[in-house]
Design a protein around this motif. Sequence first.
Motif, PDB file in Angstrom:
ATOM      1  N   ALA A   1       0.838  -1.208   0.000  1.00  0.00           N
ATOM      2  CA  ALA A   1       0.000   0.000   0.000  1.00  0.00           C
ATOM      3  C   ALA A   1       0.867   1.250   0.000  1.00  0.00           C
ATOM      4  O   ALA A   1       0.592   2.214  -0.723  1.00  0.00           O
ATOM      5  N   GLY A   2       1.919   1.257   0.806  1.00  0.00           N
ATOM      6  CA  GLY A   2       2.804   2.417   0.860  1.00  0.00           C
ATOM      7  C   GLY A   2       3.506   2.658  -0.463  1.00  0.00           C
ATOM      8  O   GLY A   2       3.655   3.808  -0.905  1.00  0.00           O
ATOM      9  N   PHE A   3       3.938   1.571  -1.125  1.00  0.00           N
ATOM     10  CA  PHE A   3       4.641   1.700  -2.403  1.00  0.00           C
ATOM     11  C   PHE A   3       3.705   2.208  -3.496  1.00  0.00           C
ATOM     12  O   PHE A   3       4.036   3.149  -4.230  1.00  0.00           O
ATOM     13  N   THR A   4       2.520   1.592  -3.593  1.00  0.00           N
ATOM     14  CA  THR A   4       1.590   2.009  -4.647  1.00  0.00           C
ATOM     15  C   THR A   4       1.059   3.414  -4.395  1.00  0.00           C
ATOM     16  O   THR A   4       0.824   4.167  -5.350  1.00  0.00           O
ATOM     17  N   MET A   5       0.881   3.804  -3.131  1.00  0.00           N
ATOM     18  CA  MET A   5       0.440   5.167  -2.842  1.00  0.00           C
ATOM     19  C   MET A   5       1.506   6.174  -3.285  1.00  0.00           C
ATOM     20  O   MET A   5       1.188   7.258  -3.801  1.00  0.00           O
ATOM     21  N   THR A   6       2.774   5.813  -3.125  1.00  0.00           N
ATOM     22  CA  THR A   6       3.856   6.680  -3.588  1.00  0.00           C
ATOM     23  C   THR A   6       3.800   6.845  -5.108  1.00  0.00           C
ATOM     24  O   THR A   6       3.966   7.950  -5.636  1.00  0.00           O
ATOM     25  N   LEU A   7       3.543   5.744  -5.818  1.00  0.00           N
ATOM     26  CA  LEU A   7       3.428   5.821  -7.280  1.00  0.00           C
ATOM     27  C   LEU A   7       2.216   6.663  -7.689  1.00  0.00           C
ATOM     28  O   LEU A   7       2.292   7.448  -8.637  1.00  0.00           O
ATOM     29  N   MET A   8       1.098   6.499  -6.968  1.00  0.00           N
ATOM     30  CA  MET A   8      -0.093   7.287  -7.283  1.00  0.00           C
ATOM     31  C   MET A   8       0.154   8.776  -7.043  1.00  0.00           C
ATOM     32  O   MET A   8      -0.373   9.631  -7.759  1.00  0.00           O
ATOM     33  N   ARG A   9       0.951   9.061  -6.023  1.00  0.00           N
ATOM     34  CA  ARG A   9       1.280  10.465  -5.737  1.00  0.00           C
ATOM     35  C   ARG A   9       2.078  11.057  -6.896  1.00  0.00           C
ATOM     36  O   ARG A   9       1.862  12.200  -7.305  1.00  0.00           O
ATOM     37  N   MET A  10       3.020  10.274  -7.424  1.00  0.00           N
ATOM     38  CA  MET A  10       3.785  10.742  -8.584  1.00  0.00           C
ATOM     39  C   MET A  10       2.862  10.960  -9.777  1.00  0.00           C
ATOM     40  O   MET A  10       2.979  11.965 -10.493  1.00  0.00           O
ATOM     41  N   LEU A  11       1.943  10.023  -9.973  1.00  0.00           N
ATOM     42  CA  LEU A  11       1.019  10.126 -11.108  1.00  0.00           C
ATOM     43  C   LEU A  11       0.110  11.347 -10.986  1.00  0.00           C
ATOM     44  O   LEU A  11      -0.198  12.015 -11.972  1.00  0.00           O
ATOM     45  N   THR A  12      -0.307  11.663  -9.758  1.00  0.00           N
ATOM     46  CA  THR A  12      -1.204  12.792  -9.519  1.00  0.00           C
ATOM     47  C   THR A  12      -0.582  14.110  -9.963  1.00  0.00           C
ATOM     48  O   THR A  12      -1.264  14.988 -10.491  1.00  0.00           O
ATOM     49  N   PHE A  13       0.719  14.240  -9.746  1.00  0.00           N
ATOM     50  CA  PHE A  13       1.374  15.524 -10.026  1.00  0.00           C
ATOM     51  C   PHE A  13       2.128  15.537 -11.347  1.00  0.00           C
ATOM     52  O   PHE A  13       2.964  16.397 -11.578  1.00  0.00           O
ATOM     53  N   MET A  14       1.819  14.564 -12.215  1.00  0.00           N
ATOM     54  CA  MET A  14       2.395  14.589 -13.553  1.00  0.00           C
ATOM     55  C   MET A  14       1.829  15.770 -14.329  1.00  0.00           C
ATOM     56  O   MET A  14       0.629  16.029 -14.273  1.00  0.00           O
ATOM     57  N   PRO A  15       2.658  16.512 -15.055  1.00  0.00           N
ATOM     58  CA  PRO A  15       2.143  17.627 -15.860  1.00  0.00           C
ATOM     59  C   PRO A  15       1.261  17.120 -16.991  1.00  0.00           C
ATOM     60  O   PRO A  15       1.518  16.072 -17.568  1.00  0.00           O
ATOM     61  N   GLU A  16       0.215  17.878 -17.304  1.00  0.00           N
ATOM     62  CA  GLU A  16      -0.751  17.439 -18.297  1.00  0.00           C
ATOM     63  C   GLU A  16      -0.204  17.494 -19.719  1.00  0.00           C
ATOM     64  O   GLU A  16      -0.673  16.805 -20.599  1.00  0.00           O
ATOM     65  N   ASN A  17       0.807  18.326 -19.977  1.00  0.00           N
ATOM     66  CA  ASN A  17       1.321  18.494 -21.336  1.00  0.00           C
ATOM     67  C   ASN A  17       2.617  17.753 -21.563  1.00  0.00           C
ATOM     68  O   ASN A  17       3.404  18.095 -22.428  1.00  0.00           O
ATOM     69  N   LEU A  18       2.893  16.692 -20.784  1.00  0.00           N
ATOM     70  CA  LEU A  18       4.161  15.991 -20.914  1.00  0.00           C
ATOM     71  C   LEU A  18       4.323  15.344 -22.283  1.00  0.00           C
ATOM     72  O   LEU A  18       5.411  15.287 -22.834  1.00  0.00           O
ATOM     73  N   ALA A  19       3.219  14.877 -22.878  1.00  0.00           N
ATOM     74  CA  ALA A  19       3.314  14.153 -24.147  1.00  0.00           C
ATOM     75  C   ALA A  19       3.875  15.016 -25.265  1.00  0.00           C
ATOM     76  O   ALA A  19       4.436  14.510 -26.225  1.00  0.00           O
ATOM     77  N   VAL A  20       3.740  16.338 -25.147  1.00  0.00           N
ATOM     78  CA  VAL A  20       4.220  17.240 -26.191  1.00  0.00           C
ATOM     79  C   VAL A  20       5.727  17.138 -26.339  1.00  0.00           C
ATOM     80  O   VAL A  20       6.279  17.270 -27.423  1.00  0.00           O
ATOM     81  N   ASN A  21       6.433  16.885 -25.233  1.00  0.00           N
ATOM     82  CA  ASN A  21       7.892  16.894 -25.253  1.00  0.00           C
ATOM     83  C   ASN A  21       8.500  15.520 -25.523  1.00  0.00           C
ATOM     84  O   ASN A  21       9.681  15.339 -25.374  1.00  0.00           O
ATOM     85  N   GLN A  22       7.700  14.539 -25.922  1.00  0.00           N
ATOM     86  CA  GLN A  22       8.226  13.189 -26.079  1.00  0.00           C
ATOM     87  C   GLN A  22       9.062  13.080 -27.346  1.00  0.00           C
ATOM     88  O   GLN A  22       8.740  13.649 -28.386  1.00  0.00           O
ATOM     89  N   PRO A  23      10.154  12.314 -27.291  1.00  0.00           N
ATOM     90  CA  PRO A  23      10.973  12.090 -28.477  1.00  0.00           C
ATOM     91  C   PRO A  23      10.250  11.162 -29.453  1.00  0.00           C
ATOM     92  O   PRO A  23       9.304  10.489 -29.089  1.00  0.00           O
ATOM     93  N   PRO A  24      10.752  11.091 -30.705  1.00  0.00           N
ATOM     94  CA  PRO A  24      10.050  10.322 -31.732  1.00  0.00           C
ATOM     95  C   PRO A  24       9.865   8.856 -31.404  1.00  0.00           C
ATOM     96  O   PRO A  24       8.919   8.244 -31.832  1.00  0.00           O
ATOM     97  N   HIS A  25      10.787   8.232 -30.629  1.00  0.00           N
ATOM     98  CA  HIS A  25      10.712   6.791 -30.404  1.00  0.00           C
ATOM     99  C   HIS A  25       9.602   6.401 -29.434  1.00  0.00           C
ATOM    100  O   HIS A  25       9.358   5.224 -29.242  1.00  0.00           O
ATOM    101  N   VAL A  26       8.934   7.385 -28.801  1.00  0.00           N
ATOM    102  CA  VAL A  26       7.785   7.074 -27.937  1.00  0.00           C
ATOM    103  C   VAL A  26       6.559   7.726 -28.555  1.00  0.00           C
ATOM    104  O   VAL A  26       6.327   8.918 -28.367  1.00  0.00           O
ATOM    105  N   PRO A  27       5.769   7.020 -29.313  1.00  0.00           N
ATOM    106  CA  PRO A  27       4.629   7.635 -30.018  1.00  0.00           C
ATOM    107  C   PRO A  27       3.632   8.237 -29.042  1.00  0.00           C
ATOM    108  O   PRO A  27       3.195   7.570 -28.113  1.00  0.00           O
ATOM    109  N   PRO A  28       3.264   9.499 -29.236  1.00  0.00           N
ATOM    110  CA  PRO A  28       2.291  10.136 -28.355  1.00  0.00           C
ATOM    111  C   PRO A  28       0.945   9.424 -28.343  1.00  0.00           C
ATOM    112  O   PRO A  28       0.215   9.515 -27.381  1.00  0.00           O
ATOM    113  N   THR A  29       0.625   8.676 -29.403  1.00  0.00           N
ATOM    114  CA  THR A  29      -0.670   8.010 -29.454  1.00  0.00           C
ATOM    115  C   THR A  29      -0.789   6.914 -28.412  1.00  0.00           C
ATOM    116  O   THR A  29      -1.893   6.484 -28.084  1.00  0.00           O
TER     117      THR A  29
END
Length: 534
Positions: free
Chosen positions: A347-375
């Motif tokens: 529970a402690g580990f997954t809550m830590t991951l969820m906390r990271m996910l919560t504060f992910m910026p919404e526009n991160l996909a814009v900055n992705q390099p070509p080898h990671v398809p935004p789709t």
Amino acid sequence: MSQTQVLARKWRPRNFTELTGQEHVVRALTNALEQNRLHHAYLLTGTRGVGKTTIARILAKSLNCEKGVTATPCGTCPTCLQIDSGNFIDLIELDAASNTQVDNMRELLENALYAPTSGRYKIYIIDEVHMLSKSAFNAMLKTLEEPPMHVKFVLATTDQQKIPITVLSRCLQFNLKQIPQTQITDHLKKILAQEEIPCDLISLQLVARAAQGSMRDALSLLDQAIAFGAGKIEEASVRDMLGIIDQGYLFDLLDALVQKDGLKLLSLADEMEMQSLSFDSALQDLAALLHRIALAQIVPQAIGEDIPEHARINALAKILTPDDIQLFYQIALHGRGDLSLAPDEYAGFTMTLMRMLTFMPENLAVNQPPHVPPTNIKQPAKTEHKPPSVSKHTIQREIADASDLTWPQLVQQLKLTGMAKMLAQHSESKILSADKIELYVPEAHKHLLEKKYQDKIQSALNTFLNKPVVLNFFVGSITGLTPVAIQQRVEEEKQAQAIAAIEKDPIVQELIKQFDAKLIVPSIKPIQDKGDKQ
């Protein structure tokens, strides 16, 4: 049948040139011996296994070698050989942990008055000296300050804070540092070459990292790895022995964060639990990986191409922003500290991951390099229940005046990331006018009030409103109208609606009635997509 000697004893340095990682101490002692500027009492401090007792014994040889006082004892005369084997009569080693009382110290000091039997000096090595009682310390003060000319004291401790200042002031003090991982790795490689034991570099790096700066721990782990691997050292067996998290899991976790794939995060956590991997070690290794990614961004030369994960580290360094890496690093550290307080480690580990996910910026996909398809990137779940939004057209019409917007609405429009976003989401407005905004932060989150985060919010406000605005932060009580609190209430309301919908479902009610079934409430999750029913 001859007994094999453990590596830590077999490869203990016999002179200063063989010592690893304590060059500053070796230099000082070497100069003192060569110039005959000898002190009567030395204090060696440092963590376990960094060479305190080893240096004390080399110093004893340097003072008593039959070729004279020297920084390079011969190692072949009877005196040097006896010191190496622990049989030299004028070298007295005392473990303070088992000889704490004043009577033990008085007996030692009385014997110090007598001249050495065969050596030039009588050497007293007192290990873990901080364990002595207060009366024992007091008993040795006079002798420690003005010992007989033939006596030298070498004190060693892992906790110098517990040593009285009156003792510290009478000693020449050397602080031994933890040995760098690269030096430990190189030393282990040389030893295994001499032992003719096959190994690979990654295995030695894993052992060196697990040793945490202690050469003795590294050699003990190396002994264990040789036994575990039936005479050879391989990466897979070393990972199994140490319980180290496969780096592939860590990269997969970060990839899932980049893709905002919460289901994938939980799936990876489940796999780690099934393999009985340590979640505490996972967060420690995740923080170490984030550190290497930060280095790849800021000091690329620090991440050599010989590192196996070089390509994946650089790929993530191009995707994640420096602010996000710093945020994830802090969350990983705090999450590790909170594991003991969590209902269980999973529970402690997954809550830590969820906390990271919560504060992910919404526009991160814009900055992705070509080898990671935004789709392939899953966008954050949309919900009908959230603070009233304002259309871009309306905002542009009212851009000159922020007073028509609530603070949660305004935060939605600001392009904030990382800790600045966290600060904004945990703030509540008391004054929100055309030219002045006052925000209050609760006591529990005052650590977010760093000037650089306030400045980022200030800059975002000025840009959004197209004019300067006075922004002030205060620590104080709030009513609970922060953006994060409002969002939490929305989620709780959705959860309650989902539970109520399930409980009222005719099929569910029939199952409960016919089979005495029970509803597992925590397993109920609301559907996030707009337009779907509970």
